[in-house]
Design a protein around this motif. Sequence first.
Motif, PDB file in Angstrom:
ATOM      1  N   TYR A 179       0.807  -1.306  -0.456  1.00  0.00           N
ATOM      2  CA  TYR A 179       0.118  -0.203  -0.062  1.00  0.00           C
ATOM      3  C   TYR A 179       1.002   1.369   0.559  1.00  0.00           C
ATOM      4  N   ASN A 220       1.494   3.746  -3.776  1.00  0.00           N
ATOM      5  CA  ASN A 220       0.940   5.306  -3.065  1.00  0.00           C
ATOM      6  C   ASN A 220       2.533   6.031  -3.139  1.00  0.00           C
ATOM      7  N   MET A 223      -4.758  10.077  -2.138  1.00  0.00           N
ATOM      8  CA  MET A 223      -4.526   8.284  -2.451  1.00  0.00           C
ATOM      9  C   MET A 223      -4.748   7.720  -3.451  1.00  0.00           C
ATOM     10  N   ARG A 224      -3.931   7.311  -4.296  1.00  0.00           N
ATOM     11  CA  ARG A 224      -4.676   6.184  -5.689  1.00  0.00           C
ATOM     12  C   ARG A 224      -5.481   4.673  -5.341  1.00  0.00           C
ATOM     13  N   PHE A 225      -4.240   4.038  -4.098  1.00  0.00           N
ATOM     14  CA  PHE A 225      -4.446   3.314  -4.261  1.00  0.00           C
ATOM     15  C   PHE A 225      -4.990   2.617  -2.945  1.00  0.00           C
ATOM     16  N   LYS A 226      -6.630   2.695  -2.758  1.00  0.00           N
ATOM     17  CA  LYS A 226      -7.247   2.958  -1.169  1.00  0.00           C
ATOM     18  C   LYS A 226      -7.509   2.708  -0.102  1.00  0.00           C
TER      19      LYS A 226
END
Lengths: 306, 225
Positions: free
Chosen positions: A153, A157, B1-4
Amino acid sequence: MRFTSLEELIGLCEQEGKPIHRLMLEEQAKESGRSEDEEFAKMASYYAVMKEAVSRGLTQDTSSRSGLTGNDAKKVRSLVEGDASSLGGPAGKAMAYALSVSEVNASMGRIVATPTAGSCGVIPGVFVSMQEQYGWDDTHMTEGLFTAGALGYVIANRSFVSGAEGGCQAEIGSAIAMAAGALVELRGGTPRQALHAVGLALKNSLGLICDPVGGLVEIPCIVRNGFGSVTALAASDMALAGIRSAIPSDEVIGVMLEVGANMPERYRETAKGGLAATPTGQRIMSDLYGKPKKPGEEPNDEHSGG
Amino acid sequence: MRFKDVFSIIGPDMVGPSSSHTAGAVRIGRAARQFFGPLPERVEITLFRSFAETYRGHGTDVALAAGLLDWDTQDERIPEALQHAAGLGVNIEFFPAHGDFAEAPHPNTARLRMTAGDRTMTVTGTSIGGGNIEIVGVDGFDVRCSCSYPTLAIYHDDRVGMLADITRLISQCSLNIGHMDVDRASRSGKALTLIEADGRFEKELVEALRALPGVTSIRTVDLTG
């Protein structure tokens, strides 16, 4: 999420006396509005898909549609289970399992993207082989996936995880780093040691280009999954032995972003450079699609109907 | 944030071979279909950059078709999606963009122009890695959403108080808005608002929004199930 960097993540773990997987599960439940049990069950179901993919690739035909790849994982497993392996049992198994999942993916079988399909072999290869090695239960492995997810993650990001954006370093590199850090925690290492494993692993794939032959997730992607699983084991051993990443892991992620952003487009999944542009790569391309495509030349503007 | 969240990294559960070119393409197709509504009779799909170069080998074409049929990423019928679509009377054509025309915001971009009867809609989506997507344009409106949450697309007139009316109805349902994007064709002209929320948009709420003065049409897009 309460963290945007690995340093913040580890800081929270140290302050609150929690392993990474625990913190990630709590944050995930908060983010999704679902219960921790529900989120854990979803991750457990993903682990079941991973294990299924490992065994599928070792028992079923994995010839890809292109006919370029398939069924190599079985050969590797035979060799590493005998006495002929340089790597030895556990690492050889990790490699065979990673190849297996990656071959299942290439043959349009069912996998879990970790973080992508191109790099879907590394984490299952490491996890399933180490589960056999250490006798861990599925709950422990599922916790490990939360650790891997937390590390990924941050990487995703702060940089990227797709070959089209950042080259293969972004896909296989991220997967190796996630697997390495997760394995450290699975083996009882501290969050700080897991953090160092990420930096150590990521440094080793900086600059890796994405140059799939014929634009397919087959050559060199499948063998890179095999190599990647072995690298992840090595990085976890280094970190547990006490090696630290002299350049902090967050800064290494920054380097990956810089290198990927400066990588020419022909090395970012366009099948126009690197291995894809070799004479053999070009020949494979023309066998697949009928017409050769020279590097830099505009490809044929064909319309394909339904 | 692109990736949640964690599942945008570990996941999706999918049919191979590529999360960007296969799973992401399914989700772009599925989002486009839900924005549009009915089964389209004709779909013209323009593929840009990496999508244009490698779409055949990755099954990007079958994946987009699967999405247009509202299938999910792990559906094992994906390899046969084009035949299924043809059987349902959906005519899908692919146009790889090259040269100056190939400028696109992201290496993996697809633009889908869907037609059914006299209705036409264009949706542009990018596949940002790991099966995650961003919708970057709908019908010429410059609006974005991730489709990671239940999403509402409201076509309405650009007028004072419109957004206040919309958000008041949503808040009355105790629904929290996580992301919102608004674009208008011209001052006091047509506008499109996209709203991502932390829960489902119930039918009653959608009907209440539809009844607001100035709302011309409304669609829900939900890829979370």
